[in-house]
Design a protein around this motif. Sequence first.
Motif: not given
Length: 152
Positions: A46, A81, A84-85, A88
């Motif tokens: 990411q 954030e 966390r994404e 997920r």
Amino acid sequence: MSTGYDRMKIAAGTWVVVCDGRKALILCNKGDATFPNLRTHEVHEQENPPASEQGTDAPGRVHQSVGTARSSVETTDWHDEAEREFLRGVAGRLDAAIAGGETSALILVASPRALGMLRPLYGEGVKQAILAEIDRDMVKLPVYEIEKLLAA
């Protein structure tokens, strides 16, 4: 040197998921429990740009309903954030792998922070498939080092 993971048996077909909040390596044991041979199955990464590129607004202000008092509102932690994404998505991928029969056994290796974020995201199938959770950040290590540490 003892790593705390001595003599871990990794059966053939077991996925070893090594991750943090930005990168996940999904390794599959192509060997057997006696002589594991971890091979990269998937890599997920990411982009997480600097905070200045993610949110540039100043902290918000709140006016009290009585009087003239004002206070600031805490800014959003965009890195948190994004992590966390990302996690997920990793948890969703593991759910799909278990449901689709790609693997039936998982070993998770992640930093304590990432494990803490992942645990509430596990589906029922993933919970049952987990053989071990190791709270250590190994995502930057080469695969042969991960294999050596786990199967020493």
